[in-house]
Design a protein around this motif. Structure first.
Motif, PDB file in Angstrom:
ATOM      1  N   MET A  48       0.817  -1.218   0.000  1.00 31.11           N
ATOM      2  CA  MET A  48       0.000   0.000   0.000  1.00 31.11           C
ATOM      3  C   MET A  48       0.849   1.266   0.000  1.00 31.11           C
ATOM      4  SD  MET A  48      -3.146  -0.991   2.584  1.00 31.11           S
ATOM      5  CE  MET A  48      -4.073   0.512   2.258  1.00 31.11           C
ATOM      6  N   THR A  49       2.024   1.201   0.587  1.00 32.15           N
ATOM      7  CA  THR A  49       2.895   2.378   0.642  1.00 32.15           C
ATOM      8  C   THR A  49       3.930   2.401  -0.481  1.00 32.15           C
ATOM      9  OG1 THR A  49       4.318   1.207   2.221  1.00 32.15           O
ATOM     10  CG2 THR A  49       2.628   2.680   3.131  1.00 32.15           C
ATOM     11  N   GLY A  50       3.985   1.346  -1.286  1.00 29.07           N
ATOM     12  CA  GLY A  50       4.934   1.299  -2.384  1.00 29.07           C
ATOM     13  C   GLY A  50       6.357   1.035  -1.951  1.00 29.07           C
ATOM     14  N   LYS A  51       6.532   0.418  -0.789  1.00 23.98           N
ATOM     15  CA  LYS A  51       7.871   0.114  -0.286  1.00 23.98           C
ATOM     16  C   LYS A  51       8.175  -1.372  -0.437  1.00 23.98           C
ATOM     17  CE  LYS A  51       8.436   4.372   1.057  1.00 23.98           C
ATOM     18  NZ  LYS A  51       9.253   5.287   0.202  1.00 23.98           N
ATOM     19  N   GLU A  52       9.452  -1.719  -0.302  1.00 20.85           N
ATOM     20  CA  GLU A  52       9.869  -3.102  -0.478  1.00 20.85           C
ATOM     21  C   GLU A  52       9.459  -3.999   0.675  1.00 20.85           C
ATOM     22  OE1 GLU A  52      13.912  -2.368  -3.173  1.00 20.85           O
ATOM     23  OE2 GLU A  52      14.093  -2.933  -1.051  1.00 20.85           O
ATOM     24  N   ALA A  53       9.448  -3.453   1.876  1.00 21.18           N
ATOM     25  CA  ALA A  53       9.224  -4.302   3.050  1.00 21.18           C
ATOM     26  C   ALA A  53       8.616  -3.484   4.174  1.00 21.18           C
ATOM     27  CB  ALA A  53      10.544  -4.933   3.508  1.00 21.18           C
ATOM     28  N   ALA A  54       8.097  -4.209   5.179  1.00 20.48           N
ATOM     29  CA  ALA A  54       7.472  -3.568   6.343  1.00 20.48           C
ATOM     30  C   ALA A  54       7.772  -4.376   7.584  1.00 20.48           C
ATOM     31  CB  ALA A  54       5.960  -3.444   6.137  1.00 20.48           C
ATOM     32  N   LEU A  55       7.645  -3.721   8.727  1.00 20.22           N
ATOM     33  CA  LEU A  55       7.890  -4.346  10.025  1.00 20.22           C
ATOM     34  C   LEU A  55       6.763  -3.956  10.968  1.00 20.22           C
ATOM     35  CD1 LEU A  55       9.957  -5.954  11.825  1.00 20.22           C
ATOM     36  CD2 LEU A  55      10.870  -3.717  12.491  1.00 20.22           C
ATOM     37  N   PHE A  56       6.137  -4.956  11.598  1.00 19.75           N
ATOM     38  CA  PHE A  56       5.079  -4.725  12.578  1.00 19.75           C
ATOM     39  C   PHE A  56       5.715  -4.422  13.928  1.00 19.75           C
ATOM     40  CE2 PHE A  56       1.467  -6.812  15.157  1.00 19.75           C
ATOM     41  CZ  PHE A  56       0.708  -5.643  15.168  1.00 19.75           C
ATOM     42  N   VAL A  57       5.367  -3.276  14.501  1.00 17.19           N
ATOM     43  CA  VAL A  57       5.921  -2.863  15.798  1.00 17.19           C
ATOM     44  C   VAL A  57       4.767  -2.538  16.741  1.00 17.19           C
ATOM     45  CG1 VAL A  57       8.091  -2.018  14.839  1.00 17.19           C
ATOM     46  CG2 VAL A  57       6.146  -0.454  15.018  1.00 17.19           C
ATOM     47  N   THR A  58       5.084  -2.483  18.017  1.00 10.49           N
ATOM     48  CA  THR A  58       4.023  -2.315  19.008  1.00 10.49           C
ATOM     49  C   THR A  58       3.429  -0.923  19.025  1.00 10.49           C
ATOM     50  OG1 THR A  58       5.640  -1.787  20.727  1.00 10.49           O
ATOM     51  CG2 THR A  58       5.001  -4.086  20.498  1.00 10.49           C
ATOM     52  N   SER A  59       4.196   0.095  18.653  1.00 13.26           N
ATOM     53  CA  SER A  59       3.703   1.470  18.770  1.00 13.26           C
ATOM     54  C   SER A  59       4.375   2.366  17.746  1.00 13.26           C
ATOM     55  CB  SER A  59       3.977   2.018  20.173  1.00 13.26           C
ATOM     56  OG  SER A  59       5.368   2.213  20.364  1.00 13.26           O
ATOM     57  N   GLY A  60       3.770   3.549  17.554  1.00 22.06           N
ATOM     58  CA  GLY A  60       4.375   4.527  16.666  1.00 22.06           C
ATOM     59  C   GLY A  60       5.697   5.034  17.181  1.00 22.06           C
ATOM     60  N   THR A  61       5.800   5.213  18.488  1.00 25.80           N
ATOM     61  CA  THR A  61       7.061   5.660  19.072  1.00 25.80           C
ATOM     62  C   THR A  61       8.158   4.654  18.805  1.00 25.80           C
ATOM     63  OG1 THR A  61       5.998   6.994  20.788  1.00 25.80           O
ATOM     64  CG2 THR A  61       8.221   6.202  21.249  1.00 25.80           C
ATOM     65  N   PHE A 217      16.811  -1.743   4.787  1.00 28.93           N
ATOM     66  CA  PHE A 217      16.465  -0.933   5.950  1.00 28.93           C
ATOM     67  C   PHE A 217      15.621  -1.732   6.942  1.00 28.93           C
ATOM     68  CE2 PHE A 217      13.159   1.660   7.953  1.00 28.93           C
ATOM     69  CZ  PHE A 217      13.914   2.581   8.650  1.00 28.93           C
ATOM     70  N   ILE A 218      14.623  -2.442   6.451  1.00 29.80           N
ATOM     71  CA  ILE A 218      13.748  -3.200   7.340  1.00 29.80           C
ATOM     72  C   ILE A 218      14.506  -4.352   7.987  1.00 29.80           C
ATOM     73  CG2 ILE A 218      11.705  -4.694   7.432  1.00 29.80           C
ATOM     74  CD1 ILE A 218      11.093  -1.695   7.368  1.00 29.80           C
ATOM     75  N   GLY A 219      15.479  -4.929   7.287  1.00 28.06           N
ATOM     76  CA  GLY A 219      16.310  -5.958   7.905  1.00 28.06           C
ATOM     77  C   GLY A 219      17.057  -5.429   9.118  1.00 28.06           C
ATOM     78  N   GLN A 220      17.608  -4.240   8.987  1.00 27.29           N
ATOM     79  CA  GLN A 220      18.297  -3.607  10.122  1.00 27.29           C
ATOM     80  C   GLN A 220      17.294  -3.215  11.204  1.00 27.29           C
ATOM     81  OE1 GLN A 220      21.343  -3.518  10.790  1.00 27.29           O
ATOM     82  NE2 GLN A 220      21.629  -1.971  12.352  1.00 27.29           N
ATOM     83  N   ALA A 221      16.146  -2.712  10.782  1.00 26.94           N
ATOM     84  CA  ALA A 221      15.117  -2.321  11.743  1.00 26.94           C
ATOM     85  C   ALA A 221      14.645  -3.514  12.563  1.00 26.94           C
ATOM     86  CB  ALA A 221      13.934  -1.684  11.001  1.00 26.94           C
ATOM     87  N   ARG A 222      14.572  -4.676  11.946  1.00 32.14           N
ATOM     88  CA  ARG A 222      14.132  -5.874  12.656  1.00 32.14           C
ATOM     89  C   ARG A 222      15.100  -6.212  13.793  1.00 32.14           C
ATOM     90  NH1 ARG A 222      10.235  -9.384  11.169  1.00 32.14           N
ATOM     91  NH2 ARG A 222      10.118  -8.400   9.117  1.00 32.14           N
ATOM     92  N   ARG A 223      16.365  -6.006  13.558  1.00 28.73           N
ATOM     93  CA  ARG A 223      17.359  -6.253  14.613  1.00 28.73           C
ATOM     94  C   ARG A 223      17.164  -5.276  15.770  1.00 28.73           C
ATOM     95  NH1 ARG A 223      21.851  -9.235  13.620  1.00 28.73           N
ATOM     96  NH2 ARG A 223      23.062  -7.935  15.050  1.00 28.73           N
ATOM     97  N   TYR A 224      16.909  -4.014  15.454  1.00 29.19           N
ATOM     98  CA  TYR A 224      16.698  -3.031  16.514  1.00 29.19           C
ATOM     99  C   TYR A 224      15.391  -3.293  17.256  1.00 29.19           C
ATOM    100  CZ  TYR A 224      20.709  -0.228  15.073  1.00 29.19           C
ATOM    101  OH  TYR A 224      21.979   0.211  14.795  1.00 29.19           O
ATOM    102  N   ARG A 225      14.380  -3.766  16.549  1.00 36.74           N
ATOM    103  CA  ARG A 225      13.136  -4.122  17.241  1.00 36.74           C
ATOM    104  C   ARG A 225      13.409  -5.199  18.283  1.00 36.74           C
ATOM    105  NH1 ARG A 225       8.082  -7.306  14.527  1.00 36.74           N
ATOM    106  NH2 ARG A 225       9.657  -8.968  14.701  1.00 36.74           N
ATOM    107  N   LYS A 226      14.197  -6.188  17.921  1.00 39.02           N
ATOM    108  CA  LYS A 226      14.543  -7.250  18.873  1.00 39.02           C
ATOM    109  C   LYS A 226      15.341  -6.685  20.043  1.00 39.02           C
ATOM    110  CE  LYS A 226      15.096 -11.474  20.370  1.00 39.02           C
ATOM    111  NZ  LYS A 226      13.968 -12.152  21.064  1.00 39.02           N
ATOM    112  N   MET A 227      16.274  -5.784  19.759  1.00 39.58           N
ATOM    113  CA  MET A 227      17.087  -5.167  20.800  1.00 39.58           C
ATOM    114  C   MET A 227      16.230  -4.435  21.820  1.00 39.58           C
ATOM    115  SD  MET A 227      19.983  -2.179  20.385  1.00 39.58           S
ATOM    116  CE  MET A 227      21.038  -3.121  19.289  1.00 39.58           C
ATOM    117  N   LEU A 228      15.178  -3.781  21.354  1.00 41.83           N
ATOM    118  CA  LEU A 228      14.317  -2.999  22.228  1.00 41.83           C
ATOM    119  C   LEU A 228      13.240  -3.838  22.901  1.00 41.83           C
ATOM    120  CD1 LEU A 228      13.844   0.227  20.066  1.00 41.83           C
ATOM    121  CD2 LEU A 228      15.490  -0.183  21.904  1.00 41.83           C
TER     122      LEU A 228
END
Length: 343
Positions: A48-61, A217-228
């Motif tokens: 829907m956003t025209g991006k390659e990938a997405a990551l589900f996170v608990t909050s906008g923050t 980018f989402i691959g790196q973001a997934r690692r940070y999601r796990k870290m947090l």
């Protein structure tokens, strides 16, 4: 008491269809990438956003902070609007989590322009931090739900590209922006490298946001999601509601915008100060002292009468429309407000 809750669109409740989808959701372990419902939600959000990938996170923050962590290095500087959510409401996460500093600019009703941004980007100098990220909030909460035009976004993206600066969009209410502009969300998201969008505001899902961008980018973001600590397991129970939020709820957002406009005009008729030019989506910022009303006392009286609003400053209240506030309910709120002002 049956509350009229105008504090935020975060108070929305999941629809009956969402609750049923959550009950029936097929689930797996999302940290292993095995939750089919989460995978489906992420694929839908990316498409829907025209991006390659997405990551589900608990909050906008969480989505915003992960995006900053994945787009910067410690000691870098980001550019953001002075009253943006990223700077104002995220508990100093810029410094604590990403280790970056913010260069804040005062936008016109929350909207930054190219000249401001161009001047704020640091030149290469051993004494200066590197400007690595431009953050835009669309819609802008504290400015009253204001939106960027597509031309403005394109121009800002071009400035950022010229200086090798990434662009992140805090699109917590990007679907409201799309509804106001009458364009698909992709038309807005194309001007940012990463976008965070909330499922749990006007789209009515109970929990969650999406962060979208390139696959790398989402691959790196997934690692940070796990870290947090944001790696969820059988999260498909939540993602099921998110899928329906994306599929079924954007089409009703113009109703919220019309209701917000109705509220704003009624408040002006009562003698309140509302900048009607900012009432572009579902948020109304109102200065009540223009009508001789101490804000804390008015908020308290409204609450006693069954209307919840947020105090948004020394003299200001914020009212936000959403699925639970139709025109009839808004009219009742106006009547209660009028009575409370006379006390």
């Amino acid at each position: 008491m049956e509350w009229i809750d105008l504090r935020s669109d975060t108070v929305t409740m999941p629809t009956a269809a969402m609750r049923e989808a959550m009950y029936q959701a097929e689930v797996g372990d999302d940290v292993y990438g095995e939750d089919p419902t989460v995978n489906a939600l992420e694929a839908l959000g990316a498409r829907m956003t025209g991006k390659e990938a997405a990551l589900f996170v608990t909050s906008g923050t969480m989505g915003n902070q992960i995006a900053i962590m994945a787009s910067t290095n410690k000691g870098d500087e980001i550019i953001c609007e002075a009253e943006s959510h990223i700077f104002y409401y995220e508990v100093g996460g810029l410094a604590c989590l990403a280790g970056v500093q913010a260069r804040t600019l005062s936008g016109c009703r929350g909207i930054l322009n190219t000249d401001q941004v161009r001047r704020a980007i640091r030149p290469q100098d051993i004494h200066l931090p590197k400007t690595s990220l431009l953050c835009l909030e669309n819609t802008h909460n504290r400015a009253g739900g204001t939106i960027y035009s597509l031309d403005a976004l394109q121009a800002l993206q071009q400035v950022a590209k010229e200086h090798q600066v990434a662009v992140h969009m805090d699109g917590a209410r990007i679907f409201n922006a799309a509804a106001a502009l009458n364009v698909p969300v992709q038309a807005i998201a194309q001007y940012a490298d990463s976008v965070m969008l909330c499922l749990a505001k006007g789209l009515c899902a109970p929990v969650g946001s999406l962060l979208v961008g390139s696959s790398e980018f989402i691959g790196q973001a997934r690692r940070y999601r796990k870290m947090l600590g944001g790696g969820m397991r059988q999260a498909g129970i939540l993602a099921a509601a998110g899928i329906l939020a994306l599929q079924e709820m954007p089409g009703r957002l113009p109703e919220d915008h019309q209701t917000a406009r109705f509220l704003a005009e009624e408040l002006v008729n009562m003698g309140m100060a509302v900048d009607l030019s900012t009432v572009q989506t579902n948020i109304v910022i109102c200065d009540v002292t223009a009508a001789g009303q101490p804000v804390a006392g008015l908020v308290s009286r409204l609450r006693e009468a069954g209307v919840r609003v947020n105090q948004f400053g020394e003299s200001v209240i914020r009212l936000v429309t959403h699925q639970g506030i139709d025109r009839q309910t808004a009219t009742r709120a106006v009547d209660i407000l009028a009575r409370c002002m006379k006390k």
